[in-house]
Design an enzyme around this catalytic site. Structure first.
Site: not given
Ligand code: TPP
Length: 596
Positions: A81, A143-144, A193, A502
């Site tokens: 979703e 439920f739900q 519902k 990152m």
């Molecule tokens: C849902 C979610 N969880 C955690 C983060 C924290 N976060 C920001 S960038 C990143 C790394 C992303 O890694 P990747 O998708 O491999 O991209 P890259 O930075 O290597 O290009 C994380 C874990 C986030 N932004 N969103």
């Protein structure tokens, strides 16, 4: 977000006015067809001009799904979703229309929450329809059952619990009106519902309004005059262009305004595309991963005219060091944004287009020769600076630049969140509005693929690329099945570094290289694509970048390209957390001719 926009939602069992019809009926009651709540929901969406909905069925919405096939609406069955909400978000950003998503009660509804928060933080118009347990069961931990209006109150512009079938049509009319008007945002409509099953006469209201909700579209003329005076007197002005310019459809008048004033433009992450980056007065991305000459110009500016942006901390860096010599003009439709993060010397509350329509007549024709020459020196210094390529790996910036060259800068690009997102923002070069889809405020990993799905469905005429990280892709790669089922021609470029890049980069630069839980394994993306019936390609060197992109474009339908990049490539420049924009740090491979 303006608190003035938000009213208390209906709570289960409450006597709140939310969901009560407020508009006069124009047709005699006996002439209106009697429909079930489900049919009313579908007929209302049809009357609203909705042609596509993204959703996932379940118990509480079985009646709705029973009616849906009888209406002229395309339902896209997502695989989770959250992707329905993000596909609706991508559809909305790409088309300028309201995106619609549907989920069942309980876990279906809670799975929407991140997508709604994403739309809320980036001001994207989305209407979510959720099923709720039958009214007699509400409040019994049925439920739900979850209190989804309670849960989503802080992440929606408004929400409703509909109590009677005759309230569905006026509530949806109001929901669409709220989602798209003023500062856009997500609105959730929760329908029990038994309300879906009950019958009522149907008529879709012609108009909508809500007491106490009056977006401030037209600006105060005195403030406009003060803004014009500031612009006419400035010696080193800059315009900070934000998402609001596109949300208000002000791109054309904005371009005329820029050319008339001769003021150079810098972009927030979400503002990219509102004015062609190829224009001589466009300087590029500002902020944490902004271009060096842009942040240098911010440091020298004596006036900053922010149009349609909210002074996000990723754009400003440390506020005390932000545009330190500049008088600030802030144009925003949401009064709550004025002075929230950065003081405004001249606040102008209004819709960007309405403000520009009057402001443009009060500003003088100018050409800021000395100022532009100084900026050009900075820009040329950046262009002249050489970056040593890594010989054995595809360079991430080269992947994005090649994609831009091959697609002639015309593609719609959706990204996930992380390093690849910033490389894409820095190097693609956006010349059209609404072709850059990225999760700015919430930074939602997983955004790239579902938003590309929504965008391709909304704009089948555009070439659509999702640029994703190997981490984010692993969150939403189940949408490959949706792409296959819908036969969508979406190309996916995975920038695969084997890390949560990152986060690894921050650990590298700011946590003494302490890599904690960032190495992430992945399936073979080529084989994975093939398992979904999709072509997979792999790129391991710079020389293979262009042929792979060109080959992908000749293949009708979706393609996944796995770009295996140097695992520890960092994205530069970067403003360290807590630092000011002038304190950006550069690649150690950076060779500035003036510094060597
Ligand atoms: C849902 C979610 N969880 C955690 C983060 C924290 N976060 C920001 S960038 C990143 C790394 C992303 O890694 P990747 O998708 O491999 O991209 P890259 O930075 O290597 O290009 C994380 C874990 C986030 N932004 N969103």
């Amino acid at each position: 977000m303006s608190v003035a926009d938000v009213t208390t939602p209906a709570r289960p069992g409450s006597t709140s006015q939310a969901g009560q019809p407020t508009r006069p009926e124009t047709r005699p009651r006996e002439e209106r067809p009697v429909l079930t709540g489900s049919q009313i929901t579908c007929a209302s969406l049809e009357a609203e001009g909705v042609t596509t909905v993204f959703g996932y069925p379940g118990g509480a919405v079985i009646p709705l799904y029973d009616a849906l096939p009888k209406y002229a609406m395309h339902h896209v069955l997502v695989r989770f979703e959250q992707w329905a909400a993000l596909a609706a978000d991508g559809y909305a950003r790409a088309t300028g229309k309201v995106g619609v998503c549907i989920a069942t009660s309980g876990p279906g509804a809670t799975n929407l929450v991140t997508g709604l928060a994403n739309a809320q933080l980036d001001s994207v118009p989305v209407v979510a329809i959720t099923g709720q347990v039958a009214q007699p069961m509400i409040g019994r931990d049925a439920f739900q059952e979850v209190d989804i209006t309670g849960i989503t109150l802080p992440v929606t512009k408004h929400n409703y619990l509909v109590q009677r079938p005759e309230d569905i049509a006026p509530t949806l009319k109001e929901a669409f009106y709220l989602a798209r008007s003023g500062r856009p945002g997500p609105v959730l409509v929760d329908i029990p519902k038994n309300v879906f099953l009950a019958k009522a006469p149907f008529q879709y209201p012609a108009t909508a309004g809500r007491r106490g909700y009056q977006p401030s579209l037209l600006p105060n003329m005195r403030q406009v005059r003060l803004a014009a005076e500031a612009i006419n007197q400035a010696k080193r002005p800059l315009i900070m262009a934000g998402h609001g310019i596109m949300l208000s459809g002000a791109e054309d008048i904005f371009a005329r305004f820029v050319e008339r004033t001769g003021v150079p433009v810098i972009f927030t992450l979400l503002g990219l595309g509102c004015f062609p980056e190829s224009h001589p007065l466009a300087l590029g991305l500002m902020g944490m991963h902004g271009h060096r000459h842009v942040n240098a110009a911010l440091d020298q500016a004596d006036l900053l005219v922010n149009i349609g942006a909210r002074f996000d901390d990723r754009a400003t860096g440390r506020v005390s060091g932000f545009a330190p010599h500049a008088k600030i003009v802030h144009v925003d439709i949401d009064p709550a944004e004025i002075g929230k993060n950065v003081r405004a010397d001249v606040p102008v509350v209004g819709d960007a287009r309405e403000v520009l329509k009057v402001l443009i007549h009060q500003v003088e024709h100018r050409r800021h020769g000395d100022w532009l020459a100084w900026i050009d020196t900075q820009r040329n210094r950046v262009l002249a600076a050489a970056l040593e390529d890594r010989p054995d790996w595809p360079e991430p910036y080269a992947i994005v630049r090649t994609l831009s060259e091959v697609t002639q800068g015309e593609a719609l690009v959706a990204t996930d969140v992380g390093q690849h997102q910033m490389w894409a923002a820095q190097h693609y070069g956006f010349n059209h509005p609404n072709r850059w889809l990225t999760s700015g405020g919430l930074g939602t990993m997983g955004y790239g693929v579902p938003s590309a799905v929504g965008a391709k469905i909304g704009r089948p005429d555009l070439e659509v690329w999702a640029i994703v990280g190997d981490g984010g892709f692993q969150m939403s790669l189940n949408e490959l099945a949706t792409i296959g089922q819908e036969r969508l021609d979406v190309k996916i470029a995975v920038i695969n570094n084997g890390y949560l890049g990152m986060v690894r980069q921050w650990q590298d630069l700011f946590q003494a290289h302490n890599y904690s839980e960032v190495a992430i394994s992945a399936p073979d993306f080529v084989k994975l694509a093939e398992a979904y019936g999709i072509t997979g390609l792999r790129v391991r060197t710079n020389a293979e970048i262009r042929p792979a992109i060109e080959q992908a474009r000749t293949i009708p339908g979706p393609v996944v390209i796995d770009f295996v990049i140097e695992p520890e490539a960092n994205v530069y420049p970067i403003v360290p957390p807590g630092a000011s924009n002038s304190e950006m740090i550069h690649d150690t491979r950076w060779r500035d001719p003036e510094e060597v």
